[in-house]
Scaffold this active site. Structure first.
Site, short mmCIF file in Angstrom:
data_model
loop_
_atom_site.label_atom_id
_atom_site.label_comp_id
_atom_site.label_asym_id
_atom_site.label_seq_id
_atom_site.Cartn_x
_atom_site.Cartn_y
_atom_site.Cartn_z
CB CYS A 94 -10.65 28.93 4.47
SG CYS A 94 -8.93 29.37 4.79
CB CYS A 192 -9.34 34.14 10.71
SG CYS A 192 -9.51 33.99 8.91
#
Length: 352
Positions: A94, A192
């Protein structure tokens, strides 16, 4: 003189809030951006909190939809590697492709040349090579350099990490000046898009597939029982095996081709050698044979001295001075020259 425009990734948390505040104090023209990455309550709450922060700081705020890029680059990659018997670190991916690449592209569209995040790290030029590199933050307790090692020179050149100069305690004190509620928010711990930490359940929910049942074996190939599918296991795991052996047994390796999970006793998990591929270069543009560096094989580990050499153009061998426990294929090997990240790669299965 016109203020330099910078895009700050605003999550609504303590660190990104203080990041935006510090940059505004330093005279930047700050724009807050929240990345909408994944559907769910957590994402909606982050957007709501980030909007509140932007209002408090008096900065514009945008919500950018990166769901397609995030699913393709991060989530699908995460799932595919688990099915290959690997244990990936999606935050590394990410940071490289979403917070580094996609956010920087959006920044350019909004007329900004720079981006900033609330990571505990610093961007500096290496004193010998002159290349941009991630340098350890002021606080070892919260240091996040491990997860940033795949950033490119162009990304580093455009990145500001102001929080890296402070300890977490200092950051919370700054946050109290902005908003008492934000200052008390806890740190995010889990991945997340899997807030409950149930990786295998998430993968089954996404793919409708828990994998094929196979054999637990010992290192001699003797069958010890049956496993539920390779996505349920990682190197060093003890709990959740579903079998009793009369002594503690741990996952030694996960072989997706043979659909086997190899078990061992704890002392067998300690090894001195690994190989890594998918190499990334940061402070140095190459690894020299015999180079002495320090390394981490997972986020929470302490630095350990090692010697590296190139096996071939795309494969690095790393030999540690002291044995490391549970070297896990799919995790990252991150190499350091003092405070500076040299580069690293993805740990390969031992048979490769």
């Amino acid at each position: 003189m016109e203020q330099e425009k910078v895009i700050v990734g605003l999550s609504g948390g303590v660190d990104s809030t203080v990041c935006a505040y510090l940059l505004k104090q330093q005279g930047y023209d700050v724009i807050g951006v929240t990345m909408d990455l994944w559907p769910g309550e957590n994402g909606d709450k982050a957007i709501k909190d980030a909007k509140m922060v932007a209002e408090k700081l008096g900065i514009p705020h945008y919500v950018l939809n990166f769901r397609e890029e995030f699913k393709e680059k991060v989530v699908d990659n995460f799932i595919d590697r688990y099915f290959r018997g690997l244990t990936p670190n999606p935050c590394v991916v990410c940071n490289r492709y979403i917070k580094g690449e996609a956010l920087l592209e959006k920044a350019h569209e909004l007329g900004a040349a720079r981006i900033a995040t609330g990571h505990y790290a610093r961007v500096e030029k290496h004193p010998i090579t002159g290349r941009y590199a991630i340098r350890n933050s002021a606080t070892a307790e919260k240091d996040q350099t491990y997860a940033l090692y795949r950033l490119t020179q162009d990304q580093l050149k455009s990145m500001i990490l102001p929080v890296g100069e402070y300890t977490k305690e200092e950051v919370r004190k700054i946050a109290e000046q902005i908003d008492g509620f934000i200052a008390q928010k806890g740190d995010s711990q889990d991945i997340c898009f899997i807030p409950d930490g149930e990786y295998a359940s998430f993968i089954v929910g996404q793919r409708g597939d828990s994998g094929v049942v196979g054999d637990f074996v010992d290192q001699q190939g003797n069958i010890l029982g049956q496993h539920k599918g390779v996505i349920h296991y990682t190197v060093g795991q003890r709990k959740g095996l579903g079998l009793a052996f009369g002594k503690p047994m741990y996952v030694y390796s996960v072989d997706s081709k043979l659909n086997q999970v190899v078990l061992c006793e704890n002392e067998t998990l300690f090894q001195t050698k690994l190989c890594a591929g998918e190499l990334a270069y940061m402070a140095f543009d190459k690894f020299e044979n015999g180079m002495r560096l320090q390394a981490k094989i997972r986020y929470g580990n302490k630095l350990a001295w090692c010697t590296v050499k190139m096996i071939d153009e795309g494969t690095l061998e790393c030999v540690f001075d002291e044995p490391q426990r549970a070297i896990t294929p799919g995790q990252s090997l991150v190499l350091y020259d003092g405070d500076y990240v040299v580069g690293g790669g993805i740990i390969l299965p031992p048979q490769v």
